[in-house]
Design a protein around this motif. Structure first.
Motif, short mmCIF file in Angstrom:
data_model
loop_
_atom_site.label_atom_id
_atom_site.label_comp_id
_atom_site.label_asym_id
_atom_site.label_seq_id
_atom_site.Cartn_x
_atom_site.Cartn_y
_atom_site.Cartn_z
N HIS A 24 0.84 -1.21 0.00
CA HIS A 24 0.00 0.00 0.00
C HIS A 24 0.87 1.25 0.00
O HIS A 24 0.52 2.25 -0.62
CB HIS A 24 -0.93 0.00 1.21
CG HIS A 24 -2.11 -0.89 1.05
ND1 HIS A 24 -3.21 -0.54 0.31
CD2 HIS A 24 -2.35 -2.14 1.51
CE1 HIS A 24 -4.09 -1.51 0.34
NE2 HIS A 24 -3.59 -2.51 1.06
N ASP A 28 -0.31 3.25 -3.23
CA ASP A 28 -1.39 4.18 -2.92
C ASP A 28 -0.92 5.59 -2.60
O ASP A 28 -1.74 6.48 -2.45
CB ASP A 28 -2.21 3.66 -1.72
CG ASP A 28 -2.93 2.36 -2.04
OD1 ASP A 28 -3.05 2.05 -3.24
OD2 ASP A 28 -3.35 1.68 -1.10
N ALA A 154 -5.12 5.74 2.03
CA ALA A 154 -4.24 4.57 1.92
C ALA A 154 -4.30 3.75 3.21
O ALA A 154 -4.33 2.51 3.16
CB ALA A 154 -2.81 5.00 1.63
N ARG A 156 -6.87 3.58 5.29
CA ARG A 156 -8.17 2.90 5.33
C ARG A 156 -8.15 1.64 4.46
O ARG A 156 -8.64 0.59 4.87
CB ARG A 156 -9.28 3.85 4.85
CG ARG A 156 -9.86 4.70 5.95
CD ARG A 156 -11.16 5.36 5.52
NE ARG A 156 -10.99 6.27 4.39
CZ ARG A 156 -10.60 7.53 4.49
NH1 ARG A 156 -10.33 8.04 5.67
NH2 ARG A 156 -10.48 8.29 3.43
N LYS A 157 -7.56 1.74 3.27
CA LYS A 157 -7.45 0.56 2.39
C LYS A 157 -6.61 -0.52 3.05
O LYS A 157 -6.97 -1.70 3.02
CB LYS A 157 -6.82 0.94 1.05
CG LYS A 157 -7.71 1.77 0.16
CD LYS A 157 -6.98 2.10 -1.13
CE LYS A 157 -7.77 3.03 -2.00
NZ LYS A 157 -7.02 3.42 -3.22
N GLU A 161 -7.99 -4.24 4.26
CA GLU A 161 -7.36 -5.46 3.78
C GLU A 161 -6.80 -6.30 4.93
O GLU A 161 -6.87 -7.52 4.92
CB GLU A 161 -6.25 -5.12 2.77
CG GLU A 161 -5.87 -6.30 1.93
CD GLU A 161 -5.05 -5.90 0.71
OE1 GLU A 161 -4.29 -6.75 0.25
OE2 GLU A 161 -5.19 -4.76 0.23
#
Length: 179
Positions: A24, A28, A154, A156-157, A161
């Protein structure tokens, strides 16, 4: 006691989460965002290191002062005039034991004092440094609102995951429930 108990030694998330975070981090975020995060991480690291060193130094200084005061009090007690017997109203006299050897500062007590005060200072100083470093890093990231939004997105993603990965592991039975 694990090395993660002290703020000075906390470094990573683990192999799987570290690889996921790195993915990430590379995909990101822009290069300016990565630089801002690296500067923020170095601030946290610097504050934690300085806090740990100051805490350890303060703990050792206080243990030195405590030992000196204990020795001074023992010397004053040893040289003072103490009663040797107690006479009761009925005329009976009982001798009093000499407690001086039991009050003498010992090497084991000195070791315990230096160890406990040193580790306590290391813990408190490191955690305080981690807290101030986190606040300093947070203020550095908040300076650029656009970069802050990209970093939050980024994160939060990454967090979503991570939770999916943890849920998959729980469903497969690869991970305990922590009970």
């Amino acid at each position: 006691m694990s090395s993660d108990s002290l703020a000075l030694f906390r470094k990573s998330l683990g192999n799987e989460l570290g690889a996921l975070a790195e993915q990430h981090y590379q995909h990101d975020l822009q290069s300016s965002d990565r630089e801002a995060l690296q500067k923020a991480a170095s601030r946290v690291s610097m504050h934690t290191t300085i806090g740990s060193v100051v805490g350890l130094s303060l703990g050792l200084f206080l243990s030195f002062r405590l030992r000196k005061n204990r020795t001074t009090m023992f010397n004053a007690f040893r040289t003072s005039e103490k009663p040797v017997a107690v006479q009761f109203a009925g005329g009976r006299t009982e001798p009093l034991p000499d407690l001086t050897p039991m009050l003498k500062p010992s090497t084991l007590g000195d070791i315990a004092t230096y160890t406990l005060f040193g580790l306590g200072g290391l813990f408190v100083g490191g955690e305080t440094g981690l807290l101030t470093g986190g606040l300093s890093a947070q203020s550095a990231i908040k300076k650029d609102p656009e970069a802050k939004k990209r970093i939050e997105a980024a994160f939060r993603k990454f967090r979503a995951e991570t939770l999916r990965l943890e849920a998959d592991q729980l469903e497969k039975g690869e991970r305990g429930l922590g009970m």
